[in-house]
Scaffold this motif. Structure first.
Motif, PDB file in Angstrom:
ATOM      1  N   GLN A  11       0.219   4.384  -9.215  1.00 19.56           N
ATOM      2  CA  GLN A  11      -0.660   5.300  -9.850  1.00 19.56           C
ATOM      3  C   GLN A  11       0.289   6.068 -10.425  1.00 19.56           C
ATOM      4  OE1 GLN A  11      -3.148   6.165  -6.669  1.00 19.56           O
ATOM      5  NE2 GLN A  11      -4.722   4.300  -8.238  1.00 19.56           N
TER       6      GLN A  11
ATOM      7  N   GLN B 289      -4.683  -5.760  -2.651  1.00 26.37           N
ATOM      8  CA  GLN B 289      -5.934  -6.835  -2.910  1.00 26.37           C
ATOM      9  C   GLN B 289      -5.917  -6.372  -4.634  1.00 26.37           C
ATOM     10  OE1 GLN B 289      -5.857  -9.577  -0.227  1.00 26.37           O
ATOM     11  NE2 GLN B 289      -3.942  -8.505  -0.087  1.00 26.37           N
TER      12      GLN B 289
ATOM     13  N   ARG C 100      -9.554   5.511  -7.048  1.00 24.83           N
ATOM     14  CA  ARG C 100      -9.909   4.943  -8.606  1.00 24.83           C
ATOM     15  C   ARG C 100      -9.412   5.037  -8.955  1.00 24.83           C
ATOM     16  NH1 ARG C 100     -11.402  -0.798 -10.694  1.00 24.83           N
ATOM     17  NH2 ARG C 100     -11.676   0.338 -12.389  1.00 24.83           N
TER      18      ARG C 100
ATOM     19  N   LEU D 214       1.250   1.772  -4.177  1.00 26.80           N
ATOM     20  CA  LEU D 214       0.397   2.275  -4.606  1.00 26.80           C
ATOM     21  C   LEU D 214       0.455   3.547  -5.699  1.00 26.80           C
ATOM     22  CD1 LEU D 214      -1.790   0.778  -6.252  1.00 26.80           C
ATOM     23  CD2 LEU D 214      -3.405   2.066  -4.245  1.00 26.80           C
ATOM     24  N   PRO D 215       0.812   4.289  -4.288  1.00 22.72           N
ATOM     25  CA  PRO D 215       1.028   6.065  -5.248  1.00 22.72           C
ATOM     26  C   PRO D 215       1.624   5.868  -6.410  1.00 22.72           C
ATOM     27  CG  PRO D 215       0.383   6.081  -2.642  1.00 22.72           C
ATOM     28  CD  PRO D 215       0.756   4.542  -2.986  1.00 22.72           C
TER      29      PRO D 215
ATOM     30  N   ASP E  85      -6.269  -4.221  -9.848  1.00 21.94           N
ATOM     31  CA  ASP E  85      -7.109  -3.526 -10.455  1.00 21.94           C
ATOM     32  C   ASP E  85      -8.850  -2.579  -9.719  1.00 21.94           C
ATOM     33  OD1 ASP E  85      -8.178  -5.724  -9.610  1.00 21.94           O
ATOM     34  OD2 ASP E  85      -9.305  -6.385 -11.012  1.00 21.94           O
ATOM     35  N   ARG E  86      -8.521  -2.820  -8.613  1.00 16.19           N
ATOM     36  CA  ARG E  86      -9.105  -2.181  -7.924  1.00 16.19           C
ATOM     37  C   ARG E  86      -8.237  -0.296  -8.225  1.00 16.19           C
ATOM     38  NH1 ARG E  86     -11.010  -4.299  -2.618  1.00 16.19           N
ATOM     39  NH2 ARG E  86     -10.331  -6.740  -3.001  1.00 16.19           N
ATOM     40  N   PHE E  87      -7.630  -0.666  -8.239  1.00 18.32           N
ATOM     41  CA  PHE E  87      -7.286   1.291  -8.508  1.00 18.32           C
ATOM     42  C   PHE E  87      -6.402   1.144 -10.016  1.00 18.32           C
ATOM     43  CE2 PHE E  87      -6.841  -0.770  -4.407  1.00 18.32           C
ATOM     44  CZ  PHE E  87      -7.330   0.433  -3.331  1.00 18.32           C
TER      45      PHE E  87
ATOM     46  N   MET F 210       0.878  -1.602   0.075  1.00 20.82           N
ATOM     47  CA  MET F 210      -0.754   0.024   0.158  1.00 20.82           C
ATOM     48  C   MET F 210       1.243   1.716   0.085  1.00 20.82           C
ATOM     49  SD  MET F 210      -1.333   0.435   3.752  1.00 20.82           S
ATOM     50  CE  MET F 210      -1.579   2.108   3.954  1.00 20.82           C
ATOM     51  N   LYS F 211       2.064   1.447   0.517  1.00 22.55           N
ATOM     52  CA  LYS F 211       3.449   2.650   0.341  1.00 22.55           C
ATOM     53  C   LYS F 211       3.445   2.811  -1.014  1.00 22.55           C
ATOM     54  CE  LYS F 211       7.113   4.459   2.830  1.00 22.55           C
ATOM     55  NZ  LYS F 211       8.120   4.109   4.574  1.00 22.55           N
TER      56      LYS F 211
ATOM     57  N   ASP G  28      -2.535 -11.606   2.133  1.00 22.86           N
ATOM     58  CA  ASP G  28      -3.740 -10.691   1.948  1.00 22.86           C
ATOM     59  C   ASP G  28      -3.708 -10.744   3.983  1.00 22.86           C
ATOM     60  OD1 ASP G  28      -6.554  -9.948   2.727  1.00 22.86           O
ATOM     61  OD2 ASP G  28      -7.121 -12.013   3.094  1.00 22.86           O
ATOM     62  N   ASN G  29      -3.073  -9.058   3.588  1.00 15.63           N
ATOM     63  CA  ASN G  29      -2.618  -8.508   5.406  1.00 15.63           C
ATOM     64  C   ASN G  29      -2.613  -7.047   4.875  1.00 15.63           C
ATOM     65  OD1 ASN G  29      -0.569  -7.540   4.188  1.00 15.63           O
ATOM     66  ND2 ASN G  29       0.802  -9.498   4.975  1.00 15.63           N
ATOM     67  N   TYR G  30      -2.345  -6.387   5.949  1.00  7.86           N
ATOM     68  CA  TYR G  30      -2.615  -5.089   5.711  1.00  7.86           C
ATOM     69  C   TYR G  30      -1.741  -4.504   5.001  1.00  7.86           C
ATOM     70  CZ  TYR G  30       1.134  -4.871   8.726  1.00  7.86           C
ATOM     71  OH  TYR G  30       2.555  -5.236   9.554  1.00  7.86           O
ATOM     72  N   ALA G  31      -1.441  -4.965   4.349  1.00  7.27           N
ATOM     73  CA  ALA G  31       0.107  -3.772   3.883  1.00  7.27           C
ATOM     74  C   ALA G  31      -0.007  -3.817   2.330  1.00  7.27           C
ATOM     75  CB  ALA G  31       1.765  -3.853   4.261  1.00  7.27           C
TER      76      ALA G  31
ATOM     77  N   LEU H  37      -5.171  -8.550  11.284  1.00 10.62           N
ATOM     78  CA  LEU H  37      -4.637  -9.117  10.522  1.00 10.62           C
ATOM     79  C   LEU H  37      -4.668  -8.407   9.319  1.00 10.62           C
ATOM     80  CD1 LEU H  37      -2.002 -10.973   9.219  1.00 10.62           C
ATOM     81  CD2 LEU H  37      -3.788 -12.378   8.709  1.00 10.62           C
ATOM     82  N   GLN H  38      -5.551  -7.620   8.642  1.00  7.73           N
ATOM     83  CA  GLN H  38      -5.928  -7.648   7.402  1.00  7.73           C
ATOM     84  C   GLN H  38      -6.489  -6.141   7.771  1.00  7.73           C
ATOM     85  OE1 GLN H  38      -9.696 -10.004   5.838  1.00  7.73           O
ATOM     86  NE2 GLN H  38      -8.113 -11.337   5.480  1.00  7.73           N
TER      87      GLN H  38
ATOM     88  N   ARG I 160      -6.022  -0.693   3.308  1.00  2.00           N
ATOM     89  CA  ARG I 160      -5.010  -0.563   2.056  1.00  2.00           C
ATOM     90  C   ARG I 160      -5.958  -0.836   1.491  1.00  2.00           C
ATOM     91  NH1 ARG I 160      -5.632  -7.580   2.204  1.00  2.00           N
ATOM     92  NH2 ARG I 160      -7.157  -7.893   2.754  1.00  2.00           N
TER      93      ARG I 160
END
Lengths: 199, 164
Positions: free
Chosen positions: A89, A121, B158, A85-86, A124-126, A82-83, A115-118, B147-148, B153
């Motif tokens: 993009q 997923q 979009r 992803l910007p 294509d979501r973004f 997630m760090k 499948d964790n917080y960082a 955990l998720q 995230r």
């Protein structure tokens, strides 16, 4: 307008008649310049795809560019945090149209086992994705198949203005075609130069 | 060798409790005496290398009395002596003195512990997050963090095909 037999005879043998879109698509699909956005082990497999054994140059996609301004195919190979992803993009926005995106492997497509917080997923979501490649990591043959599939997609759907990327502009174009007479607007006056004699 | 270090520690800060597992010795020290004890271990006992600073969250751990356990792994590169210094912490007093004045390498190690567990190191020159994005608000290695995640995230804009 049907081509008459007289006109056919007038054309030399080495002249081909086609549509402009088809010509542009043919040029574009055979010279895809990939931007490898390789963050994990899929990137290693992608390097194998570019190397001599599998040789992606056979399909015209060997000119890897690490500047988004020189590439038209983004290949996201690996998990995206997630760090990150910007950054992804931003790079996608810096690429010129026409541009396409291949999501390579389970992690880029769905997050995979991470499948964790960082971890994002699925990219294509973004950002928009054209082709997904399954596998962990995919074989080089799968990457080549994805490039060939993308070539098919470009040849089928591509337009020289790139309006296939834009649903709104596609509808606008459809409307405009209905409104306009066949040879352009009736009030249109072409610009004239005084040095060029007019008939 | 390690016994000499422990008796030197006891002479400086009073009796310390130690445990041993497979030849590795751990010393449990209160956070008020931490800087004093570390100064002694570095200057007098030759522990010139801080191998790692890490932390364990003992939330819901059986028989645990304290929430967090900090661990400083020390090594003496001349004699190969190794020692683990532990500091037990409880909310809301999650701060210890920084070890950056003694070992410069503690800088990023302590930033990581701060990022993941939210433990503050007093006197650290630059206590920012090191792994997570700066705007992140939680401490993800705490056991009460899911955990998720809590939706961080998914919290991005979009970009559609027509926009870029």
């Amino acid at each position: 307008m049907a081509v008459t037999a007289a006109q056919q005879r007038a054309l030399p043998e080495n002249v081909v008649v086609t549509q402009l879109d088809a010509l542009a698509n043919w040029c574009r699909k055979n010279s895809l310049w990939p931007l490898p956005f390789a963050t994990a082990c899929c990137g290693i497999e992608f390097m194998a795809t570019g190397a001599s054994k599998y040789d992606i140059a056979r399909f015209g996609a060997e000119a890897m560019r690490f500047s988004p301004r020189q590439a038209d195919l983004m290949i996201v190979a690996g998990r995206v945090a997630m760090k990150m992803l910007p950054v992804l993009q931003r790079i996608w926005q810096q690429m010129h149209e026409p541009k396409w995106c291949i999501s390579m492997g389970a992690c880029a497509s769905t997050g995979g086992v991470f499948d964790n917080y960082a971890v994002v997923q699925g990219i294509d979501r973004f950002i928009p994705v054209d082709i997904y490649i399954p596998g962990c990591p995919p074989r080089p043959e799968q990457v080549i198949q994805a490039v060939v599939d993308l070539q098919d997609k470009i040849q089928r759907e591509g337009t020289i203005q790139g309006s296939e990327f834009d649903v709104a502009s596609r509808q606008q174009k459809k409307r405009a075609l209905q409104e306009l007479p066949l040879y352009g607007r009736a009030t249109f006056v072409p610009p004239q130069s005084p040095t060029v004699p007019t008939p | 060798m390690t016994n000499a270090s422990i008796s030197a520690l006891s002479a400086r800060i009073g009796a310390v409790s130690t445990t041993e597992f497979r030849g590795d010795t751990r010393v449990i020290i209160g956070k008020e005496q931490l800087l004093d004890a570390m100064q002694l271990l570095k200057d007098d006992r030759g522990f010139d290398l801080l191998v790692d600073v890490t932390c364990v969250d003992y939330l819901n751990y059986r028989d645990a009395k304290n929430r967090f356990g900090l661990a400083y792994l020390l090594a003496n590169t001349a004699t190969n002596e190794r020692l683990t210094v532990r500091v037990l912490l409880d909310e809301p007093h999650l701060s210890v003195p920084s070890m950056v004045p003694l070992w410069a390498g503690a800088n990023w190690l302590e930033r990581e512990v701060f990022d993941m567990f939210g433990i503050r190191f007093e006197g650290h020159p630059d206590l920012r997050r090191i792994l997570m994005p700066e705007e992140f608000t939680a401490f993800p290695l705490r056991k009460d963090y899911p955990l998720q995640g809590r939706g961080e995230r998914h919290n991005f804009q979009r970009i559609a095909r027509a926009e870029a």
